[in-house]
Scaffold this motif. Sequence first.
Motif: not given
Lengths: 778, 163
Positions: A15, A18-21, A25, A28
């Motif tokens: 997590d 994922l939470l802070v960008g 992916y 990217d």
Amino acid sequence: MPDGIVGNSVKRLEDAELLVGEARYVDDINPPGLLHASFVRSEFAHAKIKGIDLDAALNSPGVVAVYTLDQIMDVMTTDRVPATFPAPQPREEFGSYVLAHDEVCYVGEPLAMVIAQSRYEAEDAAALVNVDYDPLDAMTDCRSAAQPDASATDTRNKGNVFSSVSMGYGDCKSVFENAPNVISETLYQHRGVALSMECRGVVSSFDKRRGKLTIWASCQQPHGHKAILVDLLGLSEDQVRVIVPHLGGGFGPKLILYPEDASVSAASVKLGKPIKWIEDRREHLLTTTQERDQVWEVELAADREGRLLGLRGKLYHDQGAYTVRGTNIPFSAATTILGPYILPNYQIEVSVVHTNKVPSTSMRGAGHPQGNFTMERLIDRMAEKIGIDPAEIRSLNLIPSDSIPYEQPLRTQAGQRIIYDGGDYLKCQEELMRTLDYSGFSVRQQQAKSKGRYIGMAMANYVKPTGRGPFESGLVRIGTSGKVSVYTGAVAMGQGFRTAMAQICSEQLGIEPDDVIIVAGDTDTVSNGIGGFASRQTVCAGSAIHMASLKVRKKVVSVAAHLLEASEEDLELENGKVFVKGVPNMVVCFRDVANAVAGIPGVALPEGISAGLEAEVKFKPENVTYANGAHGCEVEVDPETGKVQILRYVVIHDSGRLINPLIVDGQVQGGITLGVGHALYEHMIYDENGNPLSTNLAEYLVPTAPEVPNYEIVHQISPTERNPIGVKGVGECGVMGVMPALLTAVENALQDFGVKLNSYPVTPAIIVEKVLEGGGYS
Amino acid sequence: MAYDFLDIKLIVNGEQVSARVPARMHLVDFLRMELELTGSHLGCEHGICGACSVRVDGVVVRGCLVLAAQCDGSDVLTIEGLSESKEVVDLQNTFVERNAMQCGFCTPGMLMTAAELLAKNDKMARNEIREFMSGNFCRCTGYHAIIDAIEITMEARREEERS
């Protein structure tokens, strides 16, 4: 195994980024010198190609190359993408073309590829490619396409029926002649898209000097992708590396190696440059594989009390334009139909039929929900015919818990016996009824009706095979830093896979889950792997990692015993250290142990101890393990507007031992929501010429937060003995049961209007139409 | 084909940025491609799914429906800046507690919208939270855990205010 770290709702390791960008992916990933691809796609569902004019596109700004199939054949061994699932049929003969050249068979089929400096410029140029089509008749309905005189969906094939199979047991003929109760129904199940929030995408980078092709792909089976690309591009294994970066959802369709993946990789080999292609949402709705179009013409026979006697009929499966992953979906549908019930006689004729729509492949459930839908709808109709309660007819036919393990008299497509290995189906159903206050519902329904409200309730049971083999790999290694790494051929798709695997490993090694580094989805780290599908990874990769962790633990203890000059039985593992019980100052850490077997040049390893601190296990399940559950819901339907509000949704769910209950709940909740979409909203509309009409998210509707309720999930836990950790799969289980439960509940709410629902999605417009047919609402 | 370019000046995550951008480039492409702020994701590029949600001049917008050139003179905040500011650190922690993300692709957009909801400081019922979040798609979680996380954070903030 003791319950400690495993079995707890450990917070997910995934997590933080994922939470802070900070997650990366595929879109990217930007290697230096990156070029961008865009595709020219068929505007017709079926046409001959008379010519493709590339001149204007070649002169467009920023364009590096424009390729049709002919121009990349020099770097490929074949013009078709091999099917990725070994069907009994030849693999190459029915797959998609890398780029279509003489005929197109669905709208969106790629014909040409533009490579440019930017995506904007690539799309500009793709719009300038002029294709000369000679349109042909298109077939969109699989049942019509199966008729002998139907026009060809692909003039290069011998007929539209890809495969016909007859399956069954017993003697349906005589049973149906004598049965006191027989019902006959035609059920339609509808295709939709997986709609992962991240669309498909690939970055292919061929290093000409090293002769190495590196592919970052948003895909669910990197080793499968690698094998296909090795074949397709005529390269050797050491030349191809497939890496799966953060995956923004998969749900099945990302198992496929698509024409875009193949042609972008071919173009990269040709140009010696990195090339990126990222699917946009319109392309996703047009060209990413879809699932569930089936037509079932079926009859069910029962005795006077409602005991099932036989089921027979035909199943037409819409395969789409090409066969890109075998015939597992119709096979699974035709076997899972038996569900948790005793069915003495069964006969089904399966036709797998090509149409002029995007190919069908597995999407979360992969045929199993269709079989389940058919059986559950038929049982409800039979209850209605006989005049008994839907719960009563089910409990009358459920396999009793003392008959388990229970063998269904059928074989899977792979020839395996179907032996249910645990679960208490009746207990699940009874728990569901209790949670829903099923017995009190008819009173509540009457009370609601007196206030002008139409509420309905229904249930559905299921059994779902999970943990499909043939194997999965797990390699556990303690390095000279003392850090623990796990490598696997399985893929982290967003489920919380890394966390669950870290829990399994850490429990055996006496460390915390966040001390374990999970490396998944990179073909250079383990030699073999199968990947993420069929609710299989916790079962197969989890078992492999568990077994490899035990082996590493054993070696840690044996080396530590040598270092400490102690007996192995006296040693304990805690916090990355090994110490003699009761003597805390007699201790070595993992780092010491790893270095002791890492080897010093010229110095012999300790007597009887092999080099390195690692173990690899490829866990081969003997058979799948069967999860089960009962779904039930209460809905309110507005007969005037056709709006369906789900008031309650309850799942009693049994997938054996839970590694992480919070993650399991998340899987079930997500699965149900996909089912809600299928049942009520998601409609992939094609016109009679095969033109898709729902190609954006304003037209293709999926559930958002207000459309779904708070879910109530109750776990039953029947650990399996088919793997060392006692787990069954869960990823697809949530979607099982949703479509039949919701459709029956809507029927139940609208029983005054005689509404009968034999297909999904049940959109508001369809409900209003049915209510009007039933006399209308005033 | 020739393209128009425009010179823009804007603030992104608190920092002054000057750039020459193609007139047709949308804001999220600009953020992702030119500034390497890849936390904002593109899920549909037609303003439905909400994965690209960013804050422009204090309001959450669809980054795919705004041109970079329109943001000349604007103050833009992305998930990277929102995280840095600690404005929703409590919500981010609750997302972890509740398992409110799976693949995480929708998460940055979800947090941007939820930040706006929390900033309103209203007491909202669960169905009102669901309604407010209806412009952000998630295909993994079924929304249950996301709504839990927002509701818990909202309650905790109100509790803190009362004490």
